[in-house]
Motif scaffolding. Structure first.
Motif, PDB file in Angstrom:
ATOM      1  N   ALA A   8       0.728  -1.067   0.045  1.00 34.30           N
ATOM      2  CA  ALA A   8      -0.215   0.125  -0.083  1.00 34.30           C
ATOM      3  C   ALA A   8       0.923   1.218  -0.245  1.00 34.30           C
ATOM      4  CB  ALA A   8      -0.904  -0.133   1.391  1.00 34.30           C
ATOM      5  N   GLY A   9       0.377   2.505   0.074  1.00 29.93           N
ATOM      6  CA  GLY A   9       0.960   3.796   0.103  1.00 29.93           C
ATOM      7  C   GLY A   9       0.852   4.788  -0.895  1.00 29.93           C
ATOM      8  N   ALA A  10       1.424   5.661  -1.094  1.00 31.18           N
ATOM      9  CA  ALA A  10       1.296   6.751  -1.892  1.00 31.18           C
ATOM     10  C   ALA A  10       1.852   6.404  -3.250  1.00 31.18           C
ATOM     11  CB  ALA A  10       1.891   7.990  -1.506  1.00 31.18           C
ATOM     12  N   LEU A  11       1.624   6.763  -4.412  1.00 29.58           N
ATOM     13  CA  LEU A  11       2.199   6.600  -5.718  1.00 29.58           C
ATOM     14  C   LEU A  11       2.873   7.679  -6.216  1.00 29.58           C
ATOM     15  CD1 LEU A  11      -1.108   4.802  -7.186  1.00 29.58           C
ATOM     16  CD2 LEU A  11       0.997   3.756  -5.832  1.00 29.58           C
ATOM     17  N   LEU A  12       3.857   7.579  -7.285  1.00 31.46           N
ATOM     18  CA  LEU A  12       4.300   8.449  -7.978  1.00 31.46           C
ATOM     19  C   LEU A  12       4.301   7.932  -9.487  1.00 31.46           C
ATOM     20  CD1 LEU A  12       6.396  10.828  -8.738  1.00 31.46           C
ATOM     21  CD2 LEU A  12       8.132   9.188  -8.773  1.00 31.46           C
ATOM     22  N   VAL A  13       3.289   8.740 -10.084  1.00 36.30           N
ATOM     23  CA  VAL A  13       2.712   8.418 -11.432  1.00 36.30           C
ATOM     24  C   VAL A  13       3.691   9.139 -12.578  1.00 36.30           C
ATOM     25  CG1 VAL A  13       0.828   8.013 -12.954  1.00 36.30           C
ATOM     26  CG2 VAL A  13       0.424   7.749 -10.464  1.00 36.30           C
ATOM     27  N   LEU A  14       4.490   8.266 -13.253  1.00 37.20           N
ATOM     28  CA  LEU A  14       5.422   8.976 -14.295  1.00 37.20           C
ATOM     29  C   LEU A  14       4.683   8.687 -15.746  1.00 37.20           C
ATOM     30  CD1 LEU A  14       8.695   8.066 -12.711  1.00 37.20           C
ATOM     31  CD2 LEU A  14       7.893  10.422 -13.268  1.00 37.20           C
ATOM     32  N   SER A  35      -5.711   8.069  -9.100  1.00 35.24           N
ATOM     33  CA  SER A  35      -6.193   9.363  -8.299  1.00 35.24           C
ATOM     34  C   SER A  35      -7.189   8.733  -7.455  1.00 35.24           C
ATOM     35  CB  SER A  35      -6.303  10.362  -9.182  1.00 35.24           C
ATOM     36  OG  SER A  35      -5.060  10.741  -9.865  1.00 35.24           O
ATOM     37  N   ALA A  36      -8.270   8.249  -8.042  1.00 30.97           N
ATOM     38  CA  ALA A  36      -9.235   7.732  -7.011  1.00 30.97           C
ATOM     39  C   ALA A  36      -9.156   6.708  -6.061  1.00 30.97           C
ATOM     40  CB  ALA A  36     -10.414   7.376  -8.204  1.00 30.97           C
ATOM     41  N   GLY A  37      -8.202   6.001  -6.204  1.00 34.17           N
ATOM     42  CA  GLY A  37      -7.860   4.927  -5.295  1.00 34.17           C
ATOM     43  C   GLY A  37      -6.640   4.842  -4.455  1.00 34.17           C
ATOM     44  N   ALA A  38      -5.625   5.982  -4.784  1.00 34.96           N
ATOM     45  CA  ALA A  38      -4.757   6.251  -3.695  1.00 34.96           C
ATOM     46  C   ALA A  38      -4.253   7.673  -3.841  1.00 34.96           C
ATOM     47  CB  ALA A  38      -3.418   5.268  -4.300  1.00 34.96           C
ATOM     48  N   ALA A  39      -3.277   8.131  -2.895  1.00 33.18           N
ATOM     49  CA  ALA A  39      -2.769   9.359  -2.861  1.00 33.18           C
ATOM     50  C   ALA A  39      -1.576   9.356  -4.002  1.00 33.18           C
ATOM     51  CB  ALA A  39      -1.928   9.862  -1.715  1.00 33.18           C
ATOM     52  N   ALA A  40      -1.978   9.904  -5.185  1.00 31.91           N
ATOM     53  CA  ALA A  40      -1.148   9.892  -6.289  1.00 31.91           C
ATOM     54  C   ALA A  40      -0.588  11.040  -6.778  1.00 31.91           C
ATOM     55  CB  ALA A  40      -1.940   9.093  -7.680  1.00 31.91           C
ATOM     56  N   LYS A  41       0.714  11.326  -6.755  1.00 39.99           N
ATOM     57  CA  LYS A  41       1.485  12.607  -7.311  1.00 39.99           C
ATOM     58  C   LYS A  41       1.837  12.327  -8.979  1.00 39.99           C
ATOM     59  CE  LYS A  41       5.668  15.592  -7.309  1.00 39.99           C
ATOM     60  NZ  LYS A  41       6.763  15.615  -6.524  1.00 39.99           N
ATOM     61  N   ILE A  42       1.113  12.987  -9.592  1.00 40.94           N
ATOM     62  CA  ILE A  42       1.282  12.904 -11.208  1.00 40.94           C
ATOM     63  C   ILE A  42       2.411  13.647 -11.717  1.00 40.94           C
ATOM     64  CG2 ILE A  42      -0.058  12.815 -13.388  1.00 40.94           C
ATOM     65  CD1 ILE A  42      -1.295  11.150 -11.516  1.00 40.94           C
ATOM     66  N   CYS A  43       3.155  12.891 -12.484  1.00 40.06           N
ATOM     67  CA  CYS A  43       4.237  13.553 -12.914  1.00 40.06           C
ATOM     68  C   CYS A  43       4.342  13.551 -14.674  1.00 40.06           C
ATOM     69  CB  CYS A  43       5.698  13.078 -12.585  1.00 40.06           C
ATOM     70  SG  CYS A  43       5.891  13.790 -10.812  1.00 40.06           S
ATOM     71  N   LEU A  44       4.378  14.650 -15.295  1.00 38.09           N
ATOM     72  CA  LEU A  44       4.395  14.683 -16.830  1.00 38.09           C
ATOM     73  C   LEU A  44       5.898  15.129 -17.394  1.00 38.09           C
ATOM     74  CD1 LEU A  44       1.095  16.397 -17.060  1.00 38.09           C
ATOM     75  CD2 LEU A  44       1.351  14.024 -17.060  1.00 38.09           C
ATOM     76  N   PRO A  45       6.771  14.291 -17.195  1.00 37.09           N
ATOM     77  CA  PRO A  45       8.249  14.733 -17.849  1.00 37.09           C
ATOM     78  C   PRO A  45       8.048  14.731 -19.222  1.00 37.09           C
ATOM     79  CG  PRO A  45       8.204  12.335 -17.323  1.00 37.09           C
ATOM     80  CD  PRO A  45       6.877  13.021 -16.764  1.00 37.09           C
ATOM     81  N   GLU A  46       8.856  15.956 -19.744  1.00 33.77           N
ATOM     82  CA  GLU A  46       8.840  15.908 -21.077  1.00 33.77           C
ATOM     83  C   GLU A  46      10.151  15.583 -22.014  1.00 33.77           C
ATOM     84  OE1 GLU A  46       6.760  17.462 -22.961  1.00 33.77           O
ATOM     85  OE2 GLU A  46       5.367  18.138 -21.208  1.00 33.77           O
ATOM     86  N   SER A  47      10.919  14.848 -20.974  1.00 30.95           N
ATOM     87  CA  SER A  47      12.349  14.210 -21.609  1.00 30.95           C
ATOM     88  C   SER A  47      12.735  13.155 -20.710  1.00 30.95           C
ATOM     89  CB  SER A  47      13.325  15.435 -21.858  1.00 30.95           C
ATOM     90  OG  SER A  47      13.529  15.769 -20.468  1.00 30.95           O
ATOM     91  N   GLY A 113      -5.061  -3.326 -20.948  1.00 31.11           N
ATOM     92  CA  GLY A 113      -6.265  -2.395 -20.755  1.00 31.11           C
ATOM     93  C   GLY A 113      -5.851  -1.287 -19.733  1.00 31.11           C
ATOM     94  N   ALA A 114      -6.139  -0.075 -20.211  1.00 28.05           N
ATOM     95  CA  ALA A 114      -5.546   0.970 -19.033  1.00 28.05           C
ATOM     96  C   ALA A 114      -6.506   0.811 -17.716  1.00 28.05           C
ATOM     97  CB  ALA A 114      -5.957   2.444 -19.680  1.00 28.05           C
ATOM     98  N   VAL A 115      -7.611   0.360 -17.666  1.00 25.44           N
ATOM     99  CA  VAL A 115      -8.553   0.468 -16.465  1.00 25.44           C
ATOM    100  C   VAL A 115      -8.066  -0.939 -15.867  1.00 25.44           C
ATOM    101  CG1 VAL A 115     -10.870  -0.075 -15.289  1.00 25.44           C
ATOM    102  CG2 VAL A 115     -10.340   1.509 -17.615  1.00 25.44           C
ATOM    103  N   ALA A 116      -7.878  -1.886 -16.416  1.00 19.85           N
ATOM    104  CA  ALA A 116      -7.469  -3.392 -15.692  1.00 19.85           C
ATOM    105  C   ALA A 116      -6.175  -3.203 -15.047  1.00 19.85           C
ATOM    106  CB  ALA A 116      -7.535  -4.563 -16.692  1.00 19.85           C
ATOM    107  N   ALA A 117      -5.240  -2.500 -15.986  1.00 22.24           N
ATOM    108  CA  ALA A 117      -3.791  -2.238 -15.507  1.00 22.24           C
ATOM    109  C   ALA A 117      -3.859  -1.370 -14.056  1.00 22.24           C
ATOM    110  CB  ALA A 117      -2.987  -1.921 -16.651  1.00 22.24           C
ATOM    111  N   ALA A 118      -4.463  -0.214 -14.216  1.00 18.32           N
ATOM    112  CA  ALA A 118      -4.630   0.591 -13.181  1.00 18.32           C
ATOM    113  C   ALA A 118      -5.116  -0.008 -12.116  1.00 18.32           C
ATOM    114  CB  ALA A 118      -5.442   1.925 -13.635  1.00 18.32           C
ATOM    115  N   ARG A 119      -6.270  -0.964 -12.227  1.00 17.82           N
ATOM    116  CA  ARG A 119      -6.702  -1.522 -11.027  1.00 17.82           C
ATOM    117  C   ARG A 119      -5.799  -2.458 -10.309  1.00 17.82           C
ATOM    118  NH1 ARG A 119     -12.827  -2.356 -13.395  1.00 17.82           N
ATOM    119  NH2 ARG A 119     -13.655  -0.385 -12.932  1.00 17.82           N
TER     120      ARG A 119
END
Length: 294
Positions: A8-14, A35-47, A113-119
């Motif tokens: 469990a725990g917070a997520l860093l979503v790259l 984001s709905a299921g965990a404390a997620a920090k979303i990062c959008l790196p450009e390189s 699939g995005a939904v199945a993988a995220a779950r």
């Protein structure tokens, strides 16, 4: 491969920039579910550099990669070079991209699939995998192969014989000098006992292949191809020496290939040319979340 409960725990979503460009809708779905299921920090790196910095600053957050196989290999490679694969805990992947770029994810057991993988990221199980590491600190998650040599590969622009220095002699003059040098070397080097080495067949390499120090192929016979794959704590090595001959196979912890310049394909990336490379299997080196078994 072993399985345990997902941490469990917070997520860093790259989110890989290629995924955002190719399939923004799947990226949006993955971000919403996570984001709905965990404390997620979303990062959008450009390189790749921003991707590496964000991963290095993950803190106690569990890394989640939204992207294709290359993005996953990049993350595992970065953590390996930090010597932080164990400390990072279980990695997660939400595959986004065209089907050919997700073959590794599928082989590792990640839903496409995005939904199945995220779950699976949120409530899946942790599976442990072996890792192939080469002597330049590169990683191989799936397998690698050395394909047949392409004619003239060593003379490609930028290759060992193709590059020219500023102010160097014209290409024709260079070839004349190299031809003279090679002719001289051939007159000075005696063939091995038993006669001269037969010329390599078209598309074949002159390679020496060793598995845990045991010789599988040597320079006196052409090699049509080499493959290495993970096999439950060992690497399976297959050496093809000709169309009519059975491949030479072995299980080993370490594989060394040397000889004439060769390129190799590890996962989706082509590397080389190199003249020597050693791959060592690291058992149970990294973890990935996958769906829980039914």
């Amino acid at each position: 491969m072993s399985q345990a409960g997902a941490p469990a725990g917070a997520l860093l979503v790259l989110v890989d920039p290629v995924a955002r460009r190719l399939d923004g809708e799947s990226v949006r779905i993955a971000k919403d579910v996570l984001s709905a299921g965990a404390a997620a920090k979303i990062c959008l790196p450009e390189s790749p550099e921003e991707f590496a910095r964000a991963l290095a600053r993950r803190g106690h957050r569990r890394p989640v990669i939204v992207g294709d196989d290359r993005a996953l290999v990049r993350a595992v490679g970065l953590l390996h070079r930090e010597r932080a694969l164990a400390a990072a805990g279980a990695l997660s992947l939400v595959p986004v991209g065209p089907a050919p770029a997700l073959s590794l994810a599928h082989a590792l057991g990640v839903p496409v699939g995005a939904v199945a993988a995220a779950r699976a990221v949120l409530d899946g199980a942790v599976r442990t995998y072996d890792l192939l590491v080469d002597d330049s600190d590169g990683v191989v998650l799936g397998g690698l192969r050395i394909p047949s040599a392409s004619p003239g590969a060593g003379r490609a622009a930028g290759g060992p014989e193709g590059a020219r220095r500023p102010g160097a002699a014209p290409a024709g003059a260079e070839r004349s000098v190299w031809s003279a040098c090679r002719s001289l070397v051939r007159t000075l080097v005696r063939p091995p006992v038993g006669g001269a080495v037969a010329p390599a067949a078209a598309g074949a390499h002159r390679l020496r292949v060793e598995a845990d120090g045991v010789l599988l192929a040597d320079l006196d016979r052409p090699v049509a191809g080499v493959s290495v794959a993970r096999r439950e704590g060992l690497a399976e090595v297959v050496v093809r020496t000709g169309d009519s001959e059975r491949p030479v196979t072995a299980l080993a912890r370490s594989v060394t290939v040397s000889g004439t310049d060769f390129r190799y394909r590890a996962d989706h990336a082509v590397s080389g040319p190199v003249r020597r490379r050693t791959w060592t299997l690291r058992p149970a080196a990294w973890n990935l979340t996958v769906p829980r078994p039914d």
